[in-house]
Design a protein around this motif. Sequence first.
Motif, PDB file in Angstrom:
ATOM      1  N   ILE A 116       0.871  -1.319  -0.161  1.00  0.00           N
ATOM      2  CA  ILE A 116       0.148  -0.011   0.070  1.00  0.00           C
ATOM      3  C   ILE A 116       0.872   1.208  -0.065  1.00  0.00           C
ATOM      4  CG2 ILE A 116      -1.680   1.458   1.530  1.00  0.00           C
ATOM      5  CD1 ILE A 116      -2.981  -1.305   2.096  1.00  0.00           C
ATOM      6  N   LYS A 117       1.844   1.291   0.669  1.00  0.00           N
ATOM      7  CA  LYS A 117       2.932   2.543   0.894  1.00  0.00           C
ATOM      8  C   LYS A 117       3.487   2.566  -0.645  1.00  0.00           C
ATOM      9  CE  LYS A 117       3.931   2.651   5.739  1.00  0.00           C
ATOM     10  NZ  LYS A 117       4.914   2.205   6.738  1.00  0.00           N
ATOM     11  N   ALA A 118       3.923   1.580  -1.141  1.00  0.00           N
ATOM     12  CA  ALA A 118       4.445   1.553  -2.619  1.00  0.00           C
ATOM     13  C   ALA A 118       3.518   2.187  -3.631  1.00  0.00           C
ATOM     14  CB  ALA A 118       4.940   0.300  -3.006  1.00  0.00           C
ATOM     15  N   LEU A 119       2.351   1.623  -3.391  1.00  0.00           N
ATOM     16  CA  LEU A 119       1.118   2.480  -4.221  1.00  0.00           C
ATOM     17  C   LEU A 119       0.915   3.807  -4.145  1.00  0.00           C
ATOM     18  CD1 LEU A 119      -1.595  -0.615  -4.260  1.00  0.00           C
ATOM     19  CD2 LEU A 119      -0.061   0.225  -6.105  1.00  0.00           C
ATOM     20  N   ILE A 120       0.894   4.300  -2.850  1.00  0.00           N
ATOM     21  CA  ILE A 120       0.853   5.769  -2.540  1.00  0.00           C
ATOM     22  C   ILE A 120       2.109   6.495  -3.047  1.00  0.00           C
ATOM     23  CG2 ILE A 120       0.871   7.265  -0.541  1.00  0.00           C
ATOM     24  CD1 ILE A 120      -0.888   5.344   1.006  1.00  0.00           C
ATOM     25  N   ALA A 121       3.330   5.795  -2.864  1.00  0.00           N
ATOM     26  CA  ALA A 121       4.550   6.386  -3.606  1.00  0.00           C
ATOM     27  C   ALA A 121       4.423   6.730  -5.120  1.00  0.00           C
ATOM     28  CB  ALA A 121       5.803   5.757  -3.155  1.00  0.00           C
ATOM     29  N   ARG A 122       3.449   5.827  -5.402  1.00  0.00           N
ATOM     30  CA  ARG A 122       3.538   5.789  -7.052  1.00  0.00           C
ATOM     31  C   ARG A 122       2.058   6.775  -7.429  1.00  0.00           C
ATOM     32  NH1 ARG A 122       6.483   1.532  -6.184  1.00  0.00           N
ATOM     33  NH2 ARG A 122       8.024   0.950  -7.516  1.00  0.00           N
ATOM     34  N   GLY A 123       1.560   7.413  -6.653  1.00  0.00           N
ATOM     35  CA  GLY A 123       0.426   8.174  -6.880  1.00  0.00           C
ATOM     36  C   GLY A 123      -0.929   7.734  -6.474  1.00  0.00           C
ATOM     37  N   ALA A 124      -1.180   6.768  -5.785  1.00  0.00           N
ATOM     38  CA  ALA A 124      -2.351   6.308  -5.320  1.00  0.00           C
ATOM     39  C   ALA A 124      -2.651   7.285  -3.930  1.00  0.00           C
ATOM     40  CB  ALA A 124      -2.553   4.947  -4.841  1.00  0.00           C
ATOM     41  N   THR A 125      -4.171   7.296  -3.666  1.00  0.00           N
ATOM     42  CA  THR A 125      -4.492   7.675  -2.271  1.00  0.00           C
ATOM     43  C   THR A 125      -5.269   6.686  -1.506  1.00  0.00           C
ATOM     44  OG1 THR A 125      -4.690   9.698  -3.498  1.00  0.00           O
ATOM     45  CG2 THR A 125      -6.038   9.782  -1.648  1.00  0.00           C
ATOM     46  N   GLU A 126      -5.186   6.667  -0.411  1.00  0.00           N
ATOM     47  CA  GLU A 126      -6.043   5.941   0.521  1.00  0.00           C
ATOM     48  C   GLU A 126      -7.227   6.798   0.989  1.00  0.00           C
ATOM     49  OE1 GLU A 126      -5.669   4.010   5.128  1.00  0.00           O
ATOM     50  OE2 GLU A 126      -3.911   3.631   3.886  1.00  0.00           O
ATOM     51  N   ILE A 127      -8.334   5.891   0.589  1.00  0.00           N
ATOM     52  CA  ILE A 127      -9.515   6.559   1.156  1.00  0.00           C
ATOM     53  C   ILE A 127     -10.135   6.106   2.263  1.00  0.00           C
ATOM     54  CG2 ILE A 127     -11.750   7.156   0.172  1.00  0.00           C
ATOM     55  CD1 ILE A 127      -9.689   8.356  -1.497  1.00  0.00           C
ATOM     56  N   GLU A 128     -10.269   4.686   2.523  1.00  0.00           N
ATOM     57  CA  GLU A 128     -10.798   4.113   3.822  1.00  0.00           C
ATOM     58  C   GLU A 128     -10.597   2.796   3.866  1.00  0.00           C
ATOM     59  OE1 GLU A 128     -15.513   4.188   5.421  1.00  0.00           O
ATOM     60  OE2 GLU A 128     -15.244   4.393   3.280  1.00  0.00           O
ATOM     61  N   ARG A 129     -10.566   2.305   5.110  1.00  0.00           N
ATOM     62  CA  ARG A 129     -10.003   1.056   5.661  1.00  0.00           C
ATOM     63  C   ARG A 129     -11.245   0.200   6.178  1.00  0.00           C
ATOM     64  NH1 ARG A 129      -4.449  -0.479   6.550  1.00  0.00           N
ATOM     65  NH2 ARG A 129      -3.203   0.944   5.621  1.00  0.00           N
ATOM     66  N   PHE A 130     -11.465  -1.110   5.971  1.00  0.00           N
ATOM     67  CA  PHE A 130     -12.450  -1.852   6.382  1.00  0.00           C
ATOM     68  C   PHE A 130     -11.885  -3.217   6.938  1.00  0.00           C
ATOM     69  CE2 PHE A 130     -14.470   0.451   3.055  1.00  0.00           C
ATOM     70  CZ  PHE A 130     -15.785   1.147   3.712  1.00  0.00           C
ATOM     71  N   ASP A 131     -12.174  -3.584   8.152  1.00  0.00           N
ATOM     72  CA  ASP A 131     -12.067  -4.847   8.898  1.00  0.00           C
ATOM     73  C   ASP A 131     -13.312  -5.470   9.133  1.00  0.00           C
ATOM     74  OD1 ASP A 131     -10.808  -6.946   9.995  1.00  0.00           O
ATOM     75  OD2 ASP A 131      -9.434  -5.564  11.642  1.00  0.00           O
ATOM     76  N   GLU A 132     -13.697  -6.482   8.333  1.00  0.00           N
ATOM     77  CA  GLU A 132     -15.199  -6.834   8.643  1.00  0.00           C
ATOM     78  C   GLU A 132     -15.054  -8.366   8.828  1.00  0.00           C
ATOM     79  OE1 GLU A 132     -18.032  -5.003   8.546  1.00  0.00           O
ATOM     80  OE2 GLU A 132     -17.011  -3.158   7.711  1.00  0.00           O
ATOM     81  N   PRO A 133     -16.012  -9.116   9.285  1.00  0.00           N
ATOM     82  CA  PRO A 133     -15.957 -10.513   9.381  1.00  0.00           C
ATOM     83  C   PRO A 133     -15.638 -11.261   8.047  1.00  0.00           C
ATOM     84  CG  PRO A 133     -17.847  -9.630  10.477  1.00  0.00           C
ATOM     85  CD  PRO A 133     -17.239  -8.563  10.074  1.00  0.00           C
ATOM     86  N   VAL A 134     -16.065 -10.743   6.928  1.00  0.00           N
ATOM     87  CA  VAL A 134     -15.826 -11.234   5.680  1.00  0.00           C
ATOM     88  C   VAL A 134     -14.469 -11.136   5.274  1.00  0.00           C
ATOM     89  CG1 VAL A 134     -18.160 -11.397   4.969  1.00  0.00           C
ATOM     90  CG2 VAL A 134     -16.942  -9.488   4.490  1.00  0.00           C
ATOM     91  N   GLY A 135     -13.450  -9.986   6.029  1.00  0.00           N
ATOM     92  CA  GLY A 135     -12.072  -9.656   5.217  1.00  0.00           C
ATOM     93  C   GLY A 135     -11.862  -8.387   5.421  1.00  0.00           C
TER      94      GLY A 135
END
Length: 151
Positions: A116-135
């Motif tokens: 995820i950090k490598a994707l951000i370094a290449r221009g991605a943006t993190e929007i939201e995180r989910f930690d649900e029973p399904v994954g």
Amino acid sequence: MTLMTHPHPTSIKAVTVDAADPNRLAEFWAFALGYILQPPPEGFETWEALADALDLSAEDRERYSAVVDPRGIGPRVLFQKVPEDKIVKNRWHLDIDIVDRSLPEDQHDRNREAKIKALIARGATEIERFDEPVGKWVVMTDPEENEFCVL
């Protein structure tokens, strides 16, 4: 409802993405998917050589870029230049599994975070995180704000 049957299965050959900068998105998604930039057709050393042979304008040379699965399994992803900006949320998106499943399970979260950090370094943006029973998943956007989820 009656389901139609086909004489043979249908498969996705390519996913096409509108882009302001096809080359930048191709480089980003090649990294994100573990793909490679599509090589030029047989008989041409470079895409530039093909463009020269076809006498393409400077504008046409920047119109498309594509990435392909080096294993030949996944679909080609084609990025095509369009004049308009992205305005609304995607109606559908890709879910990509970036965890190296050959690692022990206790290392999956660390592996995911590093990627995820490598994707951000290449221009991605993190929007939201989910930690649900399904994954677990992270909603992100690529450099042109197209949504995708990282599993």
